[in-house]
Design an enzyme around this catalytic site. Structure first.
Site, PDB file in Angstrom:
ATOM      1  N   CYS A 101      61.818  68.420  92.076  1.00 28.43           N
ATOM      2  CA  CYS A 101      60.656  67.570  91.840  1.00 28.43           C
ATOM      3  C   CYS A 101      59.886  67.217  93.112  1.00 28.43           C
ATOM      4  O   CYS A 101      60.193  67.692  94.191  1.00 28.43           O
ATOM      5  CB  CYS A 101      61.072  66.342  91.052  1.00 28.43           C
ATOM      6  SG  CYS A 101      61.449  66.771  89.331  1.00 28.43           S
ATOM      7  N   ASP A 102      58.925  66.320  92.953  1.00 26.13           N
ATOM      8  CA  ASP A 102      57.756  66.213  93.819  1.00 26.13           C
ATOM      9  C   ASP A 102      58.014  66.200  95.324  1.00 26.13           C
ATOM     10  O   ASP A 102      57.478  67.012  96.056  1.00 26.13           O
ATOM     11  CB  ASP A 102      56.970  64.958  93.443  1.00 26.13           C
ATOM     12  CG  ASP A 102      56.378  65.054  92.050  1.00 26.13           C
ATOM     13  OD1 ASP A 102      56.922  65.805  91.225  1.00 26.13           O
ATOM     14  OD2 ASP A 102      55.381  64.379  91.769  1.00 26.13           O
ATOM     15  N   LYS A 103      58.791  65.248  95.821  1.00 24.40           N
ATOM     16  CA  LYS A 103      58.959  65.124  97.277  1.00 24.40           C
ATOM     17  C   LYS A 103      60.207  65.827  97.778  1.00 24.40           C
ATOM     18  O   LYS A 103      60.411  65.947  98.985  1.00 24.40           O
ATOM     19  CB  LYS A 103      59.023  63.638  97.675  1.00 24.40           C
ATOM     20  CG  LYS A 103      57.862  62.808  97.176  1.00 24.40           C
ATOM     21  CD  LYS A 103      56.511  63.390  97.582  1.00 24.40           C
ATOM     22  CE  LYS A 103      55.368  62.697  96.877  1.00 24.40           C
ATOM     23  NZ  LYS A 103      55.374  62.820  95.422  1.00 24.40           N
TER      24      LYS A 103
ATOM     25  N   SER B 147      48.482  62.072  91.300  1.00 17.64           N
ATOM     26  CA  SER B 147      49.552  62.837  90.670  1.00 17.64           C
ATOM     27  C   SER B 147      49.062  64.248  90.410  1.00 17.64           C
ATOM     28  O   SER B 147      47.867  64.490  90.217  1.00 17.64           O
ATOM     29  CB  SER B 147      49.936  62.169  89.348  1.00 17.64           C
ATOM     30  OG  SER B 147      50.624  63.064  88.516  1.00 17.64           O
TER      31      SER B 147
END
Length: 609
Positions: free
Chosen positions: A123-125, A515
């Site tokens: 996921c993102d980070k 986002s």
């Protein structure tokens, strides 16, 4: 030339008897001493659906590595779910966690002298944080993601998390409809099903060259995802011996993640309309790699790279699983290559050049392998499922339609210039970012009165209270890396604008970020940010903001004299200058420390020490 194992320092010789005793207590067998120690850098957590299945993945990768004679040891990083952290002060911690992840990986690898690593992210980070660490460490590394979530389905209509947020804020949608959308939007484990930040980064990792084909697109629930894990395990063992036994530096991250690789990745990002967060992350990863890659490069690429793909949230027809059916990231790279838009001589972690990978894995290639054809037939299971690699559904046919299919050729591109753009002007002297793939072309030229808010929370209240009308430009300031601190994502303000049916009638600009699920005229990363004395902090209510995407400009229609006058007035506030006068936000020491070192977004929000 043979290179001594890094782990030799802690496993060899009489003086290391105590250390060997500790390794034995960790499960290392006598015959594994003097063999490579391969770290499994996992990010399992039960807080994040994209990571909830990664415990089993880590154990599987460990067993596959140890079958080949090496010793494998697993540790986990933190992982924040941006969707769950959204809409409250938890979002202040999301971007700073990227640096904590990078640091923690570096600390663990250096402290225990691991020889190589497999990074299991999703996921993102987490993916960018691990990539930053891999550049610092420069040891043999292979990345493999947990895979994307399947798209939701309600009464034959596909949907994702963003639809829940939009409908829940729409007063015309019934409670029962919201409940049904909530129940069906996120049906499986994996990273959210659109071209949001997590999937964007896992796709870009294929272009950077540190992940295998299919990494970004095979759904988490499919059995071929397990084969990808096995392939990553085999490859890291092979590359570890290549480096330490033969001195082959081509397998190292800094040999793979070159300027050409970053340019390829950014070209891919623009072509597929990826999350604007990827710009922030690619700049930061390049910074750690010592690669000269800047906002100017991104601007240049954005002007010549066509938009070949429109995936949710940029369009509702396609999701990541559809990109896989169309040939995955290799399919997009192949179309870019045909128009000479990428450098196919760039190296990859599997020993192939990009050109060789395209030849073997492009489903439209005459030399495509059976393995590749099967890989891209991997389909969703179409049922609620939280177990990784547990279903074997296959598509009967692949999507090779490059005219109207999920992936288009450059001849049939959605637009001649791609899905991301860099704008500059008197309120963004160092640039800002917009995802053009998610904008109606009728509002590429937009001007309107500013409605200024000094926090995401106050902006949300203003939107929900009806203070924003069609034609307005919502301006959210003091939400940049320093000003937040932490550079919050503005998904709720953009979702609320959509829920009030203003998505084609309003713009939102901010020194914060968005986002990957954001669409509409949403412009972020304004640099320098308000807290760094940027002109965005001088904008007042009803100033006219003019946005021109074709010309790549964004300006407040004020004279230089007026801006200078306002700056002088602001500086008269002394130590309080360029801070939000009315915002009440408790900022803990951890975030104050982050703010004291972080750059503006145009540099990737990296630490300046």
């Amino acid at each position: 030339m043979k290179i001594q194992l890094r782990s030799h320092e802690s496993t060899y010789g009489r003086k290391m008897a105590g250390t060997r005793a500790l390794w034995k207590a960790n499960g290392m067998k006598v015959e594994q001493f003097n063999k490579p120690i391969i770290a499994i850098v996992n990010s399992f957590t039960q807080f994040v659906p994209g990571h909830a299945h990664l415990h089993e993945v880590g154990q599987f990768v460990k067993s596959e590595i140890e079958k080949q004679g090496c010793f494998a040891a697993e540790f986990n990083t933190i992982a924040i779910d941006d969707g769950i952290a959204m809409g409250h002060n938890g979002m202040l911690y999301s971007l700073p966690s990227r640096d904590l992840i990078a640091d923690s990986v570096e600390y663990m690898i250096q402290a225990h002298k691991a020889d190589a690593m497999v990074c299991i992210s999703n996921c993102d980070k987490i993916t960018p944080g691990m990539l930053m660490a891999s550049m610092r460490l420069n040891i043999p590394t292979v990345f493999v993601s947990g895979g994307p979530m399947e798209a939701g389905n309600l009464n034959g209509n596909r949907l994702d998390l963003i639809e829940v947020m939009v409908q829940s804020a729409d007063a015309f949608v019934s409670d029962e409809q919201v409940r049904q959308v909530e129940l069906n939007a996120c049906p499986t484990c994996g990273s959210c099903s659109g071209m949001f930040t997590a999937n964007s980064m896992n796709c870009l990792n294929e272009a950077i060259g540190l992940a295998l084909p299919g990494n970004g697109t095979i759904v988490a629930t499919h059995t071929r995802r397990k084969q990808l894990f096995a392939d990553a395990a085999s490859l890291i063992v092979k590359n570890t011996y290549k480096y330490y036994e033969k001195g082959n530096e081509n397998v190292l991250p800094l040999s793979i993640a070159t300027r050409e690789s970053f340019l390829n990745a950014m070209t891919l990002d623009i072509a597929m309309g990826g999350s604007t967060n990827t710009i922030l992350h690619l700049l930061a990863i390049a910074h750690e790699a010592g690669v000269d890659f800047t906002m100017q490069d991104i601007d240049t690429l954005s002007r010549k790279t066509p938009c070949l793909c429109k995936i949710s949230p940029n369009a509702s027809k396609y999701y990541i699983q559809d990109v896989n059916r169309a040939g995955g990231i290799i399919g997009i790279l192949s179309e870019l290559h045909k128009s000479k838009l990428i450098d196919v001589s760039a190296k990859r972690v599997d020993g192939l050049t990009v050109a060789e990978a395209i030849r073997q894995f492009d489903i439209c290639s005459t030399d495509v392998t059976k393995e590749a054809l099967n890989k891209y037939k991997s389909a969703p299971g179409n049922r609620f499922n939280l177990v990784m690699a547990s279903q074997q559904n296959d598509y009967d046919t692949l999507d090779t339609d490059r005219m109207n299919g999920c992936i288009r050729s450059t001849k049939y591109a959605y637009s001649e210039d791609g899905g991301l753009a860099i704008l500059k002007g008197n309120i963004a002297m160092d640039g800002c970012v917009v995802k053009t793939a998610g904008i109606d072309e009728n509002i590429f030229l937009f001007s309107g009165p500013a409605k200024v808010f000094d926090s995401q929370e106050s902006a949300c209240r203003g939107i929900l209270e009806g203070k924003i009308v069609s034609g307005d430009v919502v301006v959210i300031i003091y939400e940049g890396p320093k000003g937040g601190p932490g550079m919050q994502e503005m998904l709720y303000p953009t979702s609320y604008i959509k829920s009030r049916h203003l998505g084609k009638g309003c713009a939102l600009i901010t020194d914060g970020r968005f986002s990957g699920g954001t669409s509409g005229l949403s412009i972020g990363h304004i640099s320098p940010e308000a807290a760094a004395s940027g002109n965005i902090g001088l904008v007042r209510n009803n100033d006219i903001i003019a946005i021109n995407i074709p010309e790549r400009t964004i300006n407040v229609l004020l004279s230089e004299e007026e801006l200078a006058k306002r700056r002088k007035e602001e500086l008269q506030r002394g130590d309080a200058a360029f801070t939000p006068p009315n915002r009440k936000r408790i900022v803990p020491k951890t975030l104050r420390a982050y703010a004291s070192m972080v750059s503006s977004a145009d540099k990737g929000a990296v630490r300046i020490i």
